[in-house]
Design a protein around this motif. Structure first.
Motif, PDB file in Angstrom:
ATOM      1  N   MET A 184       0.829  -1.205   0.000  1.00 47.98           N
ATOM      2  CA  MET A 184       0.000   0.000   0.000  1.00 47.98           C
ATOM      3  C   MET A 184       0.861   1.252   0.000  1.00 47.98           C
ATOM      4  N   HIS A 185       0.328   2.285  -0.622  1.00 46.41           N
ATOM      5  CA  HIS A 185       1.049   3.555  -0.670  1.00 46.41           C
ATOM      6  C   HIS A 185       0.077   4.650  -0.243  1.00 46.41           C
ATOM      7  N   ILE A 186      -0.120   4.751   1.076  1.00 53.37           N
ATOM      8  CA  ILE A 186      -0.989   5.786   1.613  1.00 53.37           C
ATOM      9  C   ILE A 186      -0.192   6.588   2.635  1.00 53.37           C
ATOM     10  N   PRO A 187      -0.579   7.840   2.845  1.00 53.62           N
ATOM     11  CA  PRO A 187       0.132   8.636   3.859  1.00 53.62           C
ATOM     12  C   PRO A 187       0.003   7.996   5.238  1.00 53.62           C
ATOM     13  N   ALA A 188       1.066   8.032   5.989  1.00 54.92           N
ATOM     14  CA  ALA A 188       1.083   7.400   7.314  1.00 54.92           C
ATOM     15  C   ALA A 188       0.020   7.988   8.224  1.00 54.92           C
TER      16      ALA A 188
ATOM     17  N   PHE B 264       1.460  -3.797  10.429  1.00 49.99           N
ATOM     18  CA  PHE B 264       0.909  -3.033   9.307  1.00 49.99           C
ATOM     19  C   PHE B 264       1.491  -1.628   9.264  1.00 49.99           C
ATOM     20  N   ILE B 265       1.480  -0.924  10.389  1.00 45.83           N
ATOM     21  CA  ILE B 265       2.008   0.445  10.415  1.00 45.83           C
ATOM     22  C   ILE B 265       3.507   0.456  10.122  1.00 45.83           C
ATOM     23  N   THR B 266       4.230  -0.501  10.668  1.00 44.52           N
ATOM     24  CA  THR B 266       5.676  -0.555  10.442  1.00 44.52           C
ATOM     25  C   THR B 266       6.004  -0.788   8.974  1.00 44.52           C
TER      26      THR B 266
END
Length: 100
Positions: free
Chosen positions: A44-48, A71-73
């Protein structure tokens, strides 16, 4: 672009029942669930900043804390989508080392 991502995440969470989320990435999913969200986060390429409300929804739906942390990492540290640019700018060896 951000609004589109928020809408897609909302639709995704609306169509997937909490029982399914719990089954795939809950405590009972084990290593398979952690690997699943790790791959999803890497791709995925979404803003953190948008990932935090998303994972909060996952936690409310029964996802494990481990899966959410993975997931966040992977979302913030692995750039599968940006890998071609990293190879061009940093070189193949450094780009693969950084993503590894």
């Amino acid at each position: 672009m951000t609004l589109i991502i928020i809408l897609l995440v909302g639709l995704l969470l609306g169509f997937i029942p909490p029982e399914q989320i719990s089954r795939f990435v809950g405590e009972q999913s084990g290593l398979g669930g952690v690997l699943l969200v790790g791959i999803a986060g890497a791709v995925m390429h979404i803003p953190a900043i948008l990932s935090f409300p998303l994972v909060a929804s996952f936690l409310e739906s029964g996802a494990s804390v481990t899966a959410v942390a993975v997931f966040i990492t992977t979302l913030t540290m692995i750039g599968t989508v940006t890998l071609p640019l990293e190879i061009k700018e940093l070189g193949k060896e450094i780009a693969f080392l950084r993503n590894g």
